[in-house]
Design a protein around this motif. Structure first.
Motif, short mmCIF file in Angstrom:
data_model
loop_
_atom_site.label_atom_id
_atom_site.label_comp_id
_atom_site.label_asym_id
_atom_site.label_seq_id
_atom_site.Cartn_x
_atom_site.Cartn_y
_atom_site.Cartn_z
N LEU A 1 3.48 -7.40 4.94
CA LEU A 1 4.51 -8.41 4.75
C LEU A 1 4.80 -9.16 6.04
CD1 LEU A 1 7.09 -6.47 2.52
CD2 LEU A 1 5.46 -8.21 1.77
N LYS A 2 4.80 -8.47 7.16
CA LYS A 2 5.09 -9.10 8.44
C LYS A 2 4.05 -10.16 8.81
CE LYS A 2 7.62 -5.26 10.54
NZ LYS A 2 7.62 -4.24 11.63
N THR A 3 2.84 -9.99 8.34
CA THR A 3 1.77 -10.95 8.66
C THR A 3 1.66 -12.06 7.61
OG1 THR A 3 0.04 -9.72 7.47
CG2 THR A 3 0.48 -9.09 9.75
N GLY A 4 2.54 -12.06 6.60
CA GLY A 4 2.47 -13.08 5.56
C GLY A 4 1.63 -12.69 4.36
N ARG A 5 1.22 -11.44 4.28
CA ARG A 5 0.42 -10.97 3.15
C ARG A 5 1.33 -10.66 1.97
NH1 ARG A 5 -4.17 -11.27 0.77
NH2 ARG A 5 -4.92 -11.64 2.89
N ASP A 6 0.94 -11.11 0.78
CA ASP A 6 1.66 -10.81 -0.45
C ASP A 6 0.98 -9.64 -1.16
OD1 ASP A 6 3.34 -13.04 -0.04
OD2 ASP A 6 1.87 -14.36 -1.00
N PHE A 7 1.76 -8.89 -1.93
CA PHE A 7 1.24 -7.74 -2.66
C PHE A 7 1.63 -7.83 -4.13
CE2 PHE A 7 1.50 -6.31 1.71
CZ PHE A 7 0.28 -5.67 1.89
N LEU A 8 0.66 -7.53 -4.99
CA LEU A 8 0.87 -7.56 -6.42
C LEU A 8 1.09 -6.15 -6.93
CD1 LEU A 8 0.86 -9.18 -9.10
CD2 LEU A 8 -1.61 -8.78 -9.21
N PHE A 9 2.18 -5.96 -7.68
CA PHE A 9 2.52 -4.66 -8.23
C PHE A 9 2.44 -4.71 -9.76
CE2 PHE A 9 4.34 -4.52 -4.10
CZ PHE A 9 4.42 -3.18 -3.72
N ASP A 10 1.71 -3.78 -10.33
CA ASP A 10 1.64 -3.62 -11.78
C ASP A 10 2.38 -2.33 -12.11
OD1 ASP A 10 1.02 -3.11 -14.42
OD2 ASP A 10 -1.14 -3.34 -14.20
N ILE A 11 3.71 -2.43 -12.26
CA ILE A 11 4.54 -1.25 -12.47
C ILE A 11 5.52 -1.50 -13.60
CG2 ILE A 11 4.36 -0.35 -10.13
CD1 ILE A 11 6.91 -1.74 -9.40
N ASP A 12 6.11 -0.42 -14.12
CA ASP A 12 7.05 -0.56 -15.23
C ASP A 12 8.45 -0.84 -14.70
OD1 ASP A 12 8.05 1.86 -14.27
OD2 ASP A 12 7.35 3.04 -15.97
N TRP A 13 9.42 -0.92 -15.62
CA TRP A 13 10.78 -1.30 -15.23
C TRP A 13 11.44 -0.26 -14.32
CZ3 TRP A 13 15.09 1.61 -16.51
CH2 TRP A 13 14.91 2.61 -17.47
N GLN A 14 11.07 1.02 -14.49
CA GLN A 14 11.67 2.04 -13.64
C GLN A 14 11.18 1.91 -12.20
OE1 GLN A 14 10.38 5.24 -16.28
NE2 GLN A 14 12.52 5.84 -16.55
N GLY A 15 9.86 1.69 -12.04
CA GLY A 15 9.32 1.46 -10.71
C GLY A 15 9.88 0.19 -10.10
N THR A 16 10.07 -0.83 -10.93
CA THR A 16 10.65 -2.09 -10.46
C THR A 16 12.05 -1.87 -9.92
OG1 THR A 16 9.36 -3.39 -12.04
CG2 THR A 16 11.35 -4.41 -11.16
#
Length: 222
Positions: A106-121
């Motif tokens: 995140l500090k370098t401007g990298r985005d991350f995609l998460f495929d998680i359910d509502w509890q993980g969210t």
């Protein structure tokens, strides 16, 4: 003309941007996996989040690429030390999202995609709300979702019914998300997801290089 997603991060070199955690959630059969794979393939500024797991590697899986494979004792230590954004036990194996790997990106401007359910969210949002963007995908109708889940014709009716019950339970948490998109047409839905990601990248709070850039503009005399 449609944007070239291979070069979506058109930022001035002085405008550093902090990355974001882009969550996609949906009930099974809504097209989330297809959209996630397409987004990762077409946008080189976003990467999949890599989970730590106690599950043994399957043939072809690579440590640090597919998962961070750790022992149960190591996983327990990380959980005890609050080193996960979110974690859960699934069918006897533990899965968690390590903070250190994500925060460094995140500090370098990298985005991350998460495929998680509502509890993980919920867990992820509670740990780091400022960096999280929550998107929920809905089917166009319950009838269409049932058609998709039963379309393979290989599952018994009771299996399909159980999946439908789980889908309804997941749908009931739609209001815990920042954006809700109905996936009636896959291409149109994908375009909407791209627009959400592009607009979130441009939020002022993520443009961490704006202050020095604007100061430089104001100092310049022509």
């Amino acid at each position: 003309m449609a944007p070239d997603l291979h070069h979506t991060d058109h930022h001035h070199p002085d405008l550093h941007r902090r990355g974001l955690m882009f969550i996609l959630s949906s009930p099974s059969g809504t097209g989330k996996t297809t959209i996630a794979k397409r987004l990762l393939a077409e946008d080189d500024a976003i990467s999949p989040s890599i989970s730590a797991t106690t599950r043994p590697p399957r043939p072809g899986e690579v440590d640090g690429v597919d998962y961070f494979f750790v022992s149960q004792s190591e996983f327990d230590r990380m959980a005890e030390n609050d080193e996960f954004y979110e974690w859960a036990e699934v069918f006897g194996n533990c899965y968690g999202t390590p903070k250190a790997h994500i925060r460094a990106g995140l500090k370098t401007g990298r985005d991350f995609l998460f495929d998680i359910d509502w509890q993980g969210t919920q867990q992820l949002y509670q740990k780091d709300a400022q960096d999280v963007v929550r998107v929920f995908l809905l089917p166009p109708s319950i009838e269409e979702l049932h058609r998709r889940l039963s379309g393979r014709g290989t599952d018994a009716p009771e299996v399909v019914a159980a999946r439908m019950d789980r889908a309804r339970a997941e749908i009931s948490h739609w209001d815990g998300y920042d954006y809700v998109v109905v996936n009636e047409d896959l291409d149109e839905c994908f375009d909407q997801i791209k627009l959400i990601l592009a607009s979130e990248r441009l939020r002022r709070k993520r443009q961490t290089g704006l202050i020095p850039f604007v100061r430089g503009l104001l100092r310049t005399r022509v």
